[in-house]
Design an enzyme around this catalytic site. Structure first.
Site, short mmCIF file in Angstrom:
data_model
loop_
_atom_site.label_atom_id
_atom_site.label_comp_id
_atom_site.label_asym_id
_atom_site.label_seq_id
_atom_site.Cartn_x
_atom_site.Cartn_y
_atom_site.Cartn_z
N GLU A 106 -6.11 15.59 11.86
CA GLU A 106 -6.79 14.71 10.90
C GLU A 106 -6.81 13.29 11.48
OE1 GLU A 106 -4.87 13.80 7.06
OE2 GLU A 106 -6.88 13.69 6.20
N LYS A 154 2.77 5.67 -9.77
CA LYS A 154 3.16 4.86 -8.61
C LYS A 154 1.93 4.79 -7.70
CE LYS A 154 4.43 5.42 -4.56
NZ LYS A 154 3.66 4.35 -3.88
N ARG A 163 -0.23 0.11 -0.54
CA ARG A 163 -1.22 -0.64 0.24
C ARG A 163 -2.38 -1.14 -0.62
NH1 ARG A 163 -2.08 2.97 5.57
NH2 ARG A 163 -1.42 4.76 4.34
N CYS A 214 -10.73 12.32 1.81
CA CYS A 214 -10.19 13.66 2.10
C CYS A 214 -11.32 14.67 2.17
CB CYS A 214 -9.16 14.06 1.06
SG CYS A 214 -9.89 14.29 -0.55
N SER A 263 -0.92 12.47 2.52
CA SER A 263 -0.96 13.25 3.77
C SER A 263 -0.16 14.55 3.62
CB SER A 263 -0.36 12.40 4.89
OG SER A 263 0.94 12.01 4.53
#
Ligand code: NAD
Length: 494
Positions: A387, A178, A182, A286, A231
């Site tokens: 973050e 998946k 976006r 990240c 996230s």
């Protein structure tokens, strides 16, 4: 079918592109221009179920396919990815915003994982001990789990699925991806290439969607393992919900990566590398540097140099080869980042370079923020631990390496920490004591190569085994131990 140009993106199930019956869709836009590129269906749980059925049906034959044959599809895929590298890199830039050079770099990382997974005949080998007791031997073998799935973030549309998928397939599992809703177009192209390899239908499936689709994956009893990257809040959700339905899970979360600069560092080199780390991919990595902790006398020379470097970065459409930094992913993301900068300034930080309200000529609908430097952050500022996931670098100034290491270890995240120094003793101490999964010494983005685990600790990772390399092989297999006795007296005389 040229799936990438279709407005409503299809899923790929049982070796075919299938239109989704979704009633809801999300727009996919070019973050540099605002142009609408496609619409991602929010696939309902029935479509996840179709993908699981296809993967389940394919599993028994696929697991019985010798590993030496399974990897032939990966070898074909590697060649196709090389051939179409530039085209896919452009797609990454168009839907994700990063520069073409960054997209090409991402493709290299994806391809490396295919190369490493092609070593599955050796990586899958088990253990054998003869005579563990008199006349008894013990064997450990690795077997595939069954149907596994990946849930991916927006910031590396090509690379991140490859931390998992090639290993899952090489070890005999069947798979569902998946992609991020976006940035769905990159995987759409990659799956088109996988289709060309002749991979048996059902071995790999793609289902588009967002949170509803994710929850359908997590709850589905036919899925044995889930790999997640995104996230921290969602990583925690995925880890808990996957475990609740008995799945194996590896969940990589958010980050706030500190970089220490000691007074004995090479400032010219450190500044260049740290700026690339903080502002590369518009800070949406990240492993992006998000805080620099200068120690003692490093403060003045580093601050002056990083301000100059940040201010001179060329921002624009990532398709333009002269551009150093592209847009952030969406107008909502730009607003969120700008409001965090505002919050930092409100709490007492000084914006030495302020990238808010950036407008690029001819790209009025783009989501641009120029590099931003927030000075005088302290461990007490809320923003110091938040973050931001944008091109914002915070500066913290501390007196000693003891304070700096303590600061690193006080953070909630543990994805990466780096040190810039010319002292081997400081480097060794840092490597030993910093409580994070990936360490850089005079390196600004400590991204593990495909044959190492993509580590991560604390709230940056939930699970035991990471993506890539041997960890991925272990994650996608279950061990079976066989203890055998074959008495000599049973030997027949022929
Ligand atoms: P995200 O958490 O918003 O989305 C990730 C995936 O989760 C997507 O596929 C999305 O559809 C799904 N999702 C989103 N909300 C959900 C919900 N409430 N329930 C179930 N599923 C949900 O992350 P993002 O914005 O796409 O990516 C950026 C984040 O990913 C950053 O925090 C970044 O640090 C992190 N990241 C971490 C690593 C790592 O290796 N640790 C690598 C890349 C990105």
């Amino acid at each position: 079918m040229n799936s990438a140009t279709t407005s409503f993106l299809p899923n790929y199930i049982r070796g075919e592109w299938v239109a989704s019956k979704a009633t809801e869709h999300l727009d996919v836009s070019n973050p540099a221009t605002g142009e609408l590129l496609a619409r991602t269906p929010i696939s309902p749980k029935e479509e996840v179920d179709l993908a699981v059925k296809a993967a389940t049906a394919a599993f028994q034959e696929w697991r019985r396919t010798p590993v030496t044959e399974r990897i032939q599809y990966l070898i074909k895929l590697k060649n196709l990815l090389e051939e179409h590298c530039e085209d896919i890199a452009r797609t990454i830039t168009i839907e994700c915003g990063k520069t073409l050079a960054e997209s090409r770099g991402e493709m290299r990382r994806a391809i490396e994982n295919v190369e490493v997974a092609s070593g599955a005949p050796i990586l899958l080998q088990g253990d054998f001990s003869e005579d563990i007791s008199s006349g008894i031997d013990e064997i450990m073998i690795r077997q595939p789990l069954g149907v596994c799935a990946a849930i991916c973030p927006f910031n590396f549309p090509a690379m991140i699925p490859f931390w998992f998928m090639p290993y899952a397939i090489a070890t005999g599992n069947t798979y569902i991806i998946k992609p991020s809703e976006r940035v769905p177009l990159t995987m759409q192209k990659v799956i088109g290439l996988i289709h060309q390899t002749g991979l048996p239908s059902g071995v790999l499936n793609l289902v588009h969607g967002s949170r509803e689709t994710v929850d359908a994956i997590l709850d589905h009893p036919g899925i044995r393992a889930v790999s997640f990257v995104g996230s921290t809040a969602v990583a925690k959700h995925v880890y808990a919900r996957a475990a609740a339905s008995g799945k194996r899970a590896q969940c990589q979360g958010g980050a706030k990566n500190p970089i220490l600069v000691l007074p004995d560092a090479d400032f010219e080199m450190s500044t260049r590398i740290i700026a690339d780390s903080a502002f590369g991919c518009a800070g949406q990595r990240c492993l992006a540097a998000s805080l620099v902790i200068t120690v003692g006398n490093a403060r003045k020379p580093f601050t002056e140099a990083i301000v100059e470097t940040a201010a001179s970065r060329v921002v624009g459409n990532g398709l333009d080869e002269k551009v150093h930094m592209g847009p952030v992913i969406s107008p909502q993301s730009r607003e969120r980042i700008e409001s965090l900068i505002e919050k930092g300034v409100h709490q007492g930080a000084t914006a030495l370079v302020d990238g808010r309200n950036t407008r690029i000529d001819g790209l009025g609908k783009g989501s641009f923020i120029r590099p931003t430097i927030l000075d005088n952050l302290s461990p007490q500022h809320e923003i110091t631990g938040t973050e931001i996931f944008g091109p914002v670098l915070g500066l913290v100034h501390l007196d000693s390496i003891d304070d700096a290491i303590e600061f690193v270890n006080s953070g909630r995240y543990g994805n990466m920490a780096c040190l810039f120094t010319s002292s081997g003793a400081h480097a060794r101490r840092f490597r030993y004591e910093a409580d994070v999964g990936n360490i850089g010494i005079n390196v600004g983005v400590a991204a593990p190569m495909a044959f190492f685990p993509f580590s991560g600790a604390k709230e940056s990772f939930f699970g035991d085994l990471h993506g890539q390399g041997r960890h991925a092989i272990e994650f996608f297999t279950q061990t079976k131990v066989v203890v055998e006795r074959w008495p000599k007296e049973w030997s027949r005389k022929f």
